[in-house]
Design a protein around this motif. Structure first.
Motif: not given
Length: 76
Positions: A23, A29, A61
């Motif tokens: 993740k 992000k 990722r």
């Protein structure tokens, strides 16, 4: 022919490749959002933005930074 003398044909077993992808972290992000905002200001269309973001996320990722991911997908 005795019992057990027959050759049993076995299919080669293929193990699933273990995913090294994980993740995305909160920092990744945030960095990606900043990167995409810069592209939005440059006038990238919505469909181009989505495609670019998905390709960037796939690379990130895998452990690449924003700059390295962008360079990897831009060189294609």
């Amino acid at each position: 022919m005795a019992y057990g003398d027959e050759k049993m044909e076995t299919k080669p077993t293929m193990k699933k490749a273990t995913a090294t992808r994980g993740k995305m972290s909160d920092k990744q992000k945030a960095d990606l959002k900043k990167h995409m905002d810069a592209h939005k200001k440059k006038g990238m269309s919505a469909s181009e933005m989505k495609s670019h973001r998905m390709r960037m996320m796939a690379k990130m990722r895998g452990g690449l930074s924003v700059a390295k991911a962008h360079k990897a997908i831009s060189s294609k």
